[in-house]
Structures are given as C-alpha cells and as structure tokens.
Design a protein around this motif. Structure first.
Motif, PDB file in Angstrom:
ATOM      1  N   VAL A  23      14.941  54.841   8.579  1.00 28.01           N
ATOM      2  CA  VAL A  23      15.151  54.804   7.131  1.00 28.01           C
ATOM      3  C   VAL A  23      15.146  56.225   6.567  1.00 28.01           C
ATOM      4  O   VAL A  23      15.937  56.560   5.688  1.00 28.01           O
ATOM      5  CB  VAL A  23      14.086  53.928   6.456  1.00 28.01           C
ATOM      6  CG1 VAL A  23      14.166  54.058   4.959  1.00 28.01           C
ATOM      7  CG2 VAL A  23      14.271  52.486   6.841  1.00 28.01           C
ATOM      8  N   CYS A  34      16.089  58.954   8.136  1.00 29.92           N
ATOM      9  CA  CYS A  34      17.371  59.576   8.477  1.00 29.92           C
ATOM     10  C   CYS A  34      18.468  59.116   7.533  1.00 29.92           C
ATOM     11  O   CYS A  34      19.363  59.879   7.184  1.00 29.92           O
ATOM     12  CB  CYS A  34      17.796  59.188   9.898  1.00 29.92           C
ATOM     13  SG  CYS A  34      17.276  60.323  11.138  1.00 29.92           S
ATOM     14  N   LEU A  35      18.386  57.834   7.144  1.00 32.81           N
ATOM     15  CA  LEU A  35      19.457  57.277   6.330  1.00 32.81           C
ATOM     16  C   LEU A  35      19.382  57.706   4.884  1.00 32.81           C
ATOM     17  O   LEU A  35      20.377  57.679   4.182  1.00 32.81           O
ATOM     18  CB  LEU A  35      19.403  55.745   6.370  1.00 32.81           C
ATOM     19  CG  LEU A  35      19.837  55.077   7.657  1.00 32.81           C
ATOM     20  CD1 LEU A  35      19.626  53.591   7.532  1.00 32.81           C
ATOM     21  CD2 LEU A  35      21.304  55.352   7.898  1.00 32.81           C
ATOM     22  N   THR A  36      18.171  58.046   4.396  1.00 32.12           N
ATOM     23  CA  THR A  36      18.079  58.275   2.965  1.00 32.12           C
ATOM     24  C   THR A  36      17.767  59.702   2.566  1.00 32.12           C
ATOM     25  O   THR A  36      18.059  60.094   1.451  1.00 32.12           O
ATOM     26  CB  THR A  36      16.991  57.378   2.341  1.00 32.12           C
ATOM     27  OG1 THR A  36      15.789  57.577   3.082  1.00 32.12           O
ATOM     28  CG2 THR A  36      17.384  55.937   2.419  1.00 32.12           C
ATOM     29  N   ILE A  37      17.174  60.484   3.450  1.00 25.89           N
ATOM     30  CA  ILE A  37      16.783  61.837   3.036  1.00 25.89           C
ATOM     31  C   ILE A  37      17.752  62.844   3.642  1.00 25.89           C
ATOM     32  O   ILE A  37      17.947  62.843   4.851  1.00 25.89           O
ATOM     33  CB  ILE A  37      15.359  62.158   3.498  1.00 25.89           C
ATOM     34  CG1 ILE A  37      14.410  61.054   3.050  1.00 25.89           C
ATOM     35  CG2 ILE A  37      14.909  63.470   2.934  1.00 25.89           C
ATOM     36  CD1 ILE A  37      13.005  61.302   3.480  1.00 25.89           C
ATOM     37  N   PRO A  38      18.356  63.718   2.841  1.00 25.31           N
ATOM     38  CA  PRO A  38      19.217  64.758   3.395  1.00 25.31           C
ATOM     39  C   PRO A  38      18.397  65.692   4.259  1.00 25.31           C
ATOM     40  O   PRO A  38      17.204  65.888   4.036  1.00 25.31           O
ATOM     41  CB  PRO A  38      19.755  65.485   2.168  1.00 25.31           C
ATOM     42  CG  PRO A  38      19.441  64.638   1.022  1.00 25.31           C
ATOM     43  CD  PRO A  38      18.284  63.776   1.386  1.00 25.31           C
ATOM     44  N   GLU A  39      19.069  66.296   5.247  1.00 26.38           N
ATOM     45  CA  GLU A  39      18.317  66.997   6.266  1.00 26.38           C
ATOM     46  C   GLU A  39      17.570  68.205   5.767  1.00 26.38           C
ATOM     47  O   GLU A  39      16.473  68.501   6.230  1.00 26.38           O
ATOM     48  CB  GLU A  39      19.263  67.413   7.382  1.00 26.38           C
ATOM     49  CG  GLU A  39      19.599  66.211   8.199  1.00 26.38           C
ATOM     50  CD  GLU A  39      20.407  66.562   9.399  1.00 26.38           C
ATOM     51  OE1 GLU A  39      20.380  65.780  10.338  1.00 26.38           O
ATOM     52  OE2 GLU A  39      21.048  67.622   9.389  1.00 26.38           O
ATOM     53  N   ASP A  40      18.167  68.904   4.804  1.00 26.25           N
ATOM     54  CA  ASP A  40      17.465  70.109   4.377  1.00 26.25           C
ATOM     55  C   ASP A  40      16.226  69.771   3.554  1.00 26.25           C
ATOM     56  O   ASP A  40      15.399  70.624   3.312  1.00 26.25           O
ATOM     57  CB  ASP A  40      18.403  71.014   3.585  1.00 26.25           C
ATOM     58  CG  ASP A  40      19.194  70.198   2.578  1.00 26.25           C
ATOM     59  OD1 ASP A  40      20.048  70.779   1.905  1.00 26.25           O
ATOM     60  OD2 ASP A  40      18.962  68.981   2.487  1.00 26.25           O
ATOM     61  N   GLY A  54      13.148  60.325  -1.095  1.00 25.46           N
ATOM     62  CA  GLY A  54      12.912  59.165  -0.248  1.00 25.46           C
ATOM     63  C   GLY A  54      11.984  58.153  -0.905  1.00 25.46           C
ATOM     64  O   GLY A  54      11.451  58.358  -1.989  1.00 25.46           O
TER      65      GLY A  54
END
Lengths: 195, 682
Positions: free
Chosen positions: A130, A132-138, A147
C-alpha cells in the motif's frame, strides 16, 4: 548459450518465439535495447548479467515503484542481486506482454508483491504494498505526513484480508490472490510493459 | 513426491498447501526456491498421450528460460516415439499456430493509431483511453458501412445513370413538381450557404435521396440490377451490420462484467492488487497514479464511515433526506421537459419560416441544432448542481448524471424527428387539407426524404463546428489564462479536465444522427468517418495541451460496456425511424427511387414475383409456420441449455470456495495438533 556476435541467430530466435509470448519484432527490439544497456566489454555476450541499476535506467521502468522487486523476481543470479541476463529479460517482457495469459501475469504479480519472499502476502507485505502504491518515492522517507494514517492503514488491511483471505489464516496465498485477480476486468491490460 | 506438472495447465498448483506450510516455517531458507521441483523421472507411459506440454504450452509455465529450454529439449527427445499419425496432427497444429501468430502480427501492424493510444493511456489512464478506443471503433464501423453503401448503391447508381436511362420528367401531375436546383449561376457566398445547409447544388447530387431514380437496369429484357431494391436492402443490411458489430464488441466486455459480478464500491483488495498501471511512463504520471490510488482508497474508507453513520440516522432526518431527493428528481425532470419544449418550438418555427434566404435564412435553418446543443450543454450543468444537493454516494451520482444526460440527448433528437414527422404527414392525418392529394405535405415538402436528410446533415455538421469552436474559443484561451495569469480565480478554476462521460455521449449522439439519416443521405457515413477522424486529432491535441489528468477515475472495462449499451439505445431509436419511414409514410412522388409506390417496403413484394418459382416456394416456406415454430422451439432449447450451464458454473464456484475454506480450517487444526504433539513429546 550466448552468441559472441551482436546478432541473434535464427535458431535462438525461433526458440525464444516458442518459449515466450513475444513476437519476432518484440524479441529483436528487446535484443537491441539489452545490448544498449550492456557495458562496452560485455556487448553482445548475452549470458552475462546486466546489473539492476542499469535495468532501472530503462524509461519504461525508471519511475515504476516496483522496479526493484521486478528485477529480483526475474533474476536467476545466485547472489540475488537482481541482475538480469538476456533470457531473464525476455522472461520479464514475456510476462508483461500483450498476449501473456492471466495465470502467468497473476503468478508473477504475486511474487512481485511478496516483499519478504515467504510465499504468502502477510500484514507486512500488504503494508509495504500500500505504501508503494500511494506514497511517491521521494517522500517515502518522511513517515506519517503523506499516505494513510495508522488507523486507516489498519482498517484497510483488515478489509483486504476480510475480502480475500478465504481460508482465514491471516495471509493471502497464491490461489486466493488469483481468485481476486480473476474478478478484475482491467488487470490484464494494466499489467503490461511494452518497449 | 508431487509432480505438479503432470496436471493440466493451470498456474494455480505451483504453491501447493504443503509448500506454503513448509515455507512459512523456515522463511530464510526458501527465498529463491519458490518453484516446485520438476520431476525429471516422470513416467513416460502416463504422459504419452495426455502430454499437455506441447510447445505452445511451455511458454505458459512460470519458470525461468533455462528450465523451459531444458524441458523443450526433453520433449524433442521424446518426439520420435509418437506414431506417424500423431506427428502429422502435431505438425498441422504447429503450422496452424504459426499462421495464426503471423496473422496477428499482420493485424497488429495495421491497427489504427496504436502508438497514440498507448501514449494517451500511459499519461491519462484507462478511462480516457477507453473514450479514444470507442472513437476508433466508431471510425472503423462508419468506414466499413460506407464501403458497403458505396458498393451497392452509389457506384451502380453512377454507372447506370451515365448509361443513359434518364428519368422522364414529362409527368406533370400535382405531386410531381420538384426542382432541386433552380438557379443556373450561383453567387460565391450562396455557394457557401448551400454547402452548409445542403441545398442548391448539394441537393441535386449523390448526397441525398432525391438524386437516385428508380432505374432498373435492363439487359436484353431481363432484370439486371434493381436499384430501388438494392437501396432498400443496403439500408436494412447496414443496420443489421452495425448491430452485429456492437453486439460482438459488447460480448467481450459483457463477459468480463458478468464474471466480475459488476463493480462493487469499496472493493479494497481489487484496488490494491490490480490498481497499478505498469504502462505509466515518467515521474509525473507515476506520481499522479499514486495520488489517484491514494484518493480512491481514502474515498472508499470515508464512504464506509459515512455509511455506518447513515445507518444510524434518526428517522426524521431520513425522511427529510428522501423528500429532498424526490424534489430534486422532479426539478431535473422539469428541466428536461422544458428543454424538449424549447426544441419543439424551435423546430416548428424553423420549418414554418424556411423560405428566407441569406444569413438570416441560414440562422433559421440551424435553429433546431442550436437549441439542441444549448440544451445539451446547460441541462447537465444544472443537473450536476442538483446532484450536489442530493448527496448520493459518488458512484451512484455518476450513474444518475449519465442517465440524465443520455435521456436528454436521445429524446431531444426524438423530439426533433417527431416535429418533422408531424409537419410532413400533417400529424399523421392523411385526410387533412394539405396532405389529401399525395398523402404527404407536398407544398412544403416536394421531396421530404431529402429534407429529412438535410436536417441530419446539418446536425452532424453543426456538432463538428461547435466542437471546433469550443476548442479554439474556450479551451485554448482557458489554458493560456490559467498558465500565464496566476491569481486566486485562475487557481480555483484550474486547467480543464477531460470529462469522459459527456464526450462519449457526444459520440453516441453523433452516431445516432448518422444512423437516422443514412436512409435519406447515403453519403452520411463517409462524412461521419471524416468528422470522427478529425475529432480524434482535435481531442488528442486538446488532451495533451489543455487538460490536466483527472483525479477521479473512471473504470475502463465496465464503462466500455455502458457506452455500448447507450449506443444500442441510439441504434434502437434510429431503427424505429427507419421502420416507420419504410413501412408507413408515402414516399415522395417527385423524386427518389421509390416514386410511384405506396410505401417503400412495397418494392419487395413487387420484385418478389419476378423470382423463379422454386425460389418463391422456398421463401414462402421459410416464412410459414411449419418452419418458424420448430425454429423457435429449437432456439428455446438452446437458450435453456446455456442458462443451465451458467447456473452450474456458478454453483461449482461457490462449492470450490467452501472447499477452500474447509481446507484452511483443516490445515490450522493439523498445525495445532503438530504443536501439541511436539510439546507433549518434549
């Protein structure tokens, strides 16, 4: 089983056509892109491995939050460092191609989401998924700001397990995962990477 | 040891229960041995005939390439053992597969706009892409039907017209006065006006029904090509062909909808497991998708909370909410009825005053189209505001808004047609003053089919002009204002969003107009093809330059099904019009291929008797009860068979689910037993 020249020979090409879901043009294109990724000394030698960072430089994978898991799942290296040979690369493209069956796609999707590689999706796997799907990587380093909140995450994962865990063992195994996937009309068209 | 590969091909068995139990006990050891071991010593006897691992099947195994290659070698070593007959069939199936894959590659090369669609999907998501896919489907449909019409009606008409059989306009009865192109010399701006309104030089051309005459080309006395019959049958076949295409396209979407049991709100596992689009290109699109999924999850979680709250509403508040909803429903119906009345008045006015010429005349000509477009634009806006008050849950709101817009568009077209009909046939009263002589209003409509065709042509053209005007005058300036002038207002308004449902309804409306007009204006499908191609590029340009991607998504596969259902409604509307014109209204006596016949359908019985005796008997037999009742009974039996099959599948799915649950309980019981025995043995 590689070639030292930078061309694929005909036997290999037809063998790859039979063993993957890719068309001839797609295999040749994959070969071209793979040799571009190789370093100068390695060029054309297909059984040598390309490190994971180089694979991540492909534009189709560059911003995909699952790129690390994808490389790890398809890699056959002993060190489990996610490096891919040409055949691993073809396996990757075959699973993500247009004509791959839903069984193949769901099998590999399950393995990609199984972050701890234990064969089932537990609470930790689902939470990482979840995120990975909702929070941008930076932004993944700052917790709690982006999130879902902790309560929302708990409610969400409880709901997911309620819906998909049929044998009520607290985790989602492959059959339960495939059952959920079979109900989705969009999965086959969204689980697609085309060079 | 289990050899899962001896089972037939399904990916499910690869993590058997025993495997996952073992794996859970010792996670660190099992990290890269996630595939079961292949049994190299499998019995040659039991997979001689039932060997499912033919080359086509090898690629459906989820294994690394090295293992697949080894398997293939094993297979090829086993190959000479099989008999010659089997090897022959094997070779045949192999070459058939090769042919199929070659054909698929060939089609792939030809598929229209593939790269553009991929780009759109990657940047804006599946919902927007489904609109463009629908547009592509309509372009292909229109083009193929144009080829059909050209082949059977237009080309023969041209050929036989030039062959010299001219119409004799010596008949001078009261119903026969029709002069489509009175002026010899045409001023330039009048040329342009004629182009836009379909009169003048356009009226007396291949475009409209009035140009075709009832030549039946004769060669040595025998009937060679019966043009009126061809015209009629082409029109009927065109409708049947479009229906087949829609149903075929719906079949794939419907299969998916039935399998998934429709979309359910708050289906979290679906969103989490299948929500990610691996075709997303670039950082922007990825961040957007992540925001999108986050928004969806939040909305669903919130809806769940609201539902729990709503279930605990006091009875008084519930009554208040429901009465408010009823009131809003009545208001929206009132708005729609007001729009209809406006269209009715505008059409009557336009028909009464169509003798005016020049710019004013053009304005009056286009009045119905303008009122329809204004209504289609304003009423949904107002309905959106109403929806805000009604406070339905988001998915219900979308469906309600779509239904209202659909009703508005389809029935406004219906009102226009009804008005035309009442003018042409004097409200269906053939004894009225104007209609007594020729069964239709001959003073105003010497050639009524051409007039109806012109109305449809004007609607199509106006639709395209309005889209282009909106593009140039509203969307580009809006983007320039928002980008270059940063103020609170422009931030509030923001860049435009590409709203899929209303765009799709525009397409469906345009296609319905074309279907209605195809009988009277044979070139209309070609014009529509050109219009839709133009529309594709315009919408693509506006999408990439002016629009920001939508935050709220639109589910792509169930929505394709819904678009096709709406298209089917439009088809039914135009079918009603066509049947009515074929069977009831008297064709014009001064023009067209059906003059001198009481109804258009009459040509079929007339030509019927020129067929040979055997064919006549055969056709009579097909139409008689001795044939149709057994056919009906047979189709009932087939239908019941499929219903029974479907219910059996549903029941076996439920049973398998229960079995799975039971196995899970067994497993937990066994684990507890093992723990107990372990602890008791220590």
């Amino acid at each position: 089983m590689g070639t030292t020249s930078s061309q694929l020979n005909k036997n290999d090409l037809s063998e790859y056509q039979e063993l993957t879901f890719l068309t001839k043009q797609e295999i040749l294109l994959a070969h071209k892109r793979f040799t571009e990724l190789q370093s100068k000394e390695q060029k054309g030698v297909l059984h040598l491995r390309v490190p994971m960072e180089k694979i991540h430089s492909l534009p189709e994978l560059k911003s995909n939050p699952f790129r690390k898991r994808i490389c790890q799942v398809f890699s056959t290296s002993e060190d489990k460092d996610g490096s891919l040979t040409f055949e691993d690369f073809l396996d990757l493209l075959s699973a993500f191609s247009d004509s791959a069956t839903i069984e193949i796609k769901s099998h590999y999707a399950f393995r990609i989401f199984d972050f701890d590689d234990d064969g089932t999706l537990g609470y930790g796997d689902l939470e990482k998924l979840v995120n990975c799907l909702t929070i941008p990587e930076d932004k993944q380093k700052d917790t709690e700001e982006t999130g879902l909140t902790r309560e929302e995450m708990k409610q969400l994962i409880t709901n997911i397990l309620d819906e998909s865990d049929i044998d009520k063992d607290g985790t989602v195994n492959l059959s339960e995962f495939q059952h959920v996937i079979s109900r989705s009309p969009d999965f086959v068209s969204s689980f697609k990477i085309v060079l | 040891m289990s050899s899962p590969l001896d089972r037939s091909d399904s990916g499910n068995g690869f993590y058997s229960d025993q495997e996952s139990l073992r794996l859970r006990r010792a996670p660190s050891r099992m990290s890269n041995q996630n595939y079961p071991q292949y049994n190299w010593r499998s019995n040659p006897s039991d997979d001689e005939v039932g060997n499912a691992e033919s080359p086509r099947e090898l690629r459906t195994l989820a294994r690394p390439m090295a293992q697949k290659k080894a398997l293939r070698q094993v297979q090829q070593m086993r190959m000479p053992v099989s008999t010659s007959a089997k090897s022959w069939t094997h070779n045949k199936t192999k070459s058939l597969h090769k042919l199929k894959s070659n054909f698929r590659e060939f089609l792939y090369f030809f598929s229209l706009w593939r790269k553009s669609l991929q780009k759109i999907g990657g940047n804006f998501g599946g919902g927007v892409e489904s609109y463009f896919l629908f547009l592509r489907f309509l372009v292909v449909l229109n083009f193929v039907s144009f080829l059909l019409i050209a082949g059977f009606v237009i080309v023969p008409s041209l050929v036989f017209r030039s062959a010299g059989t001219s119409l004799n306009s010596t008949d001078d009865g009261p119903c026969m006065k029709y002069n489509p192109n009175p002026q010899g010399l045409v001023v330039f701006y009048e040329f342009f006006l004629h182009l836009l309104s379909g009169q003048g030089f356009m009226e007396d051309s291949l475009m409209f029904y009035g140009y075709y005459n009832n030549n039946t080309a004769m060669e040595e006395g025998r009937l060679f090509y019966n043009l009126p019959l061809a015209y009629l049958f082409t029109a009927v076949f065109y409708f049947a062909f479009c229906l087949c295409c829609i149903i075929a396209h719906m079949g794939t979407a419907a299969r998916v909808v039935v399998a998934t049991g429709g979309s359910t709100m708050g289906n979290y596992s679906l969103i989490v497991f299948t929500g990610w689009d691996y075709g997303c290109l670039g950082d922007q699109a990825t961040k957007l998708k992540q925001k999108n999924i986050y928004y969806r999850l939040q909305v669903d979680l919130e809806e769940e909370r609201i539902k729990k709250q709503a279930a605990s509403l006091t009875p008084w508040r519930r009554v208040a909410l429901y009465s408010l909803r009823v009131l809003m429903f009545l208001i929206s119906i009132g708005l729609i009825v007001a729009a209809f009345y406006g269209i009715f008045v505008a059409t009557e006015f336009s028909q009464k005053n169509n003798e005016k010429t020049g710019i004013l005349g053009l304005f009056i000509e286009y009045l119905p189209s303008m009122v329809i477009t204004a209504g289609n634009f304003l009423v949904p806006l107002l309905c959106d505001q109403i929806a805000l008050i009604e406070k339905y849950s988001p998915s219900v709101t979308v469906v309600v808004a779509l239904l209202r817009a659909v009703v508005l568009r389809m029935v406004s077209l219906g009102v226009l047609l009804f008005t035309l009909w009442s003018q042409i046939t004097c409200d269906g009263n053939t004894e009225a003053m104007d209609c007594k002589m020729c069964q239709y209003n001959v003073d105003k409509y010497p050639c009524w089919e051409t007039r109806v065709g012109q109305e449809m042509y004007k609607l199509t053209l106006f639709d395209l002009l309005v889209t282009i005007a909106l593009l140039v005058l509203v969307e580009f300036p809006r983007r320039m204002v928002v980008d270059n002038w940063s103020s609170k207002l422009s931030q509030l308004v923001g860049r435009q969003e590409f709203v899929v449902p209303s765009n799709v309804l525009g397409l469906v409306y345009g296609q319905t107009v074309v279907w209605t007009g195809a009988l009277f204006c044979p070139l209309l499908p070609l014009i529509n093809t050109v219009k839709f191609v133009f529309l594709f590029y315009c919408k693509k340009i506006t999408l990439f330059y002016n629009c920001r991607p939508a935050l709220k998504t639109f589910r792509s596969t169930t929505s394709t099904f819904f678009f096709l259902v709406v298209l089917l409604f439009g088809w039914i509307l135009s079918l009603v019009v066509m049947i009515y014109s074929l069977a009831v209204i008297h064709p014009s006596m001064a023009c067209g291929p059906f003059r001198f016949i009481p109804t258009m359908w009459q040509i079929v019985p007339n030509s019927f008797y020129s067929l040979s005796k055997v064919t006549q008997e055969f056709l009579f037999f097909i139409g008689s009860q001795a044939f149709s009742i057994p056919l009906f009974a047979l189709s009932c039996v087939v239908m019941f068979y499929f219903i029974a099959l479907a219910s059996i599948y549903g029941r076996s799915v439920a049973m398998l689910k229960a079995q799975l649950k039971l196995k899970g309980h067994d497993k937990q019981f066994l684990v507890k037993q093992i723990e107990k025995m372990k602890s008791s043995s220590l």
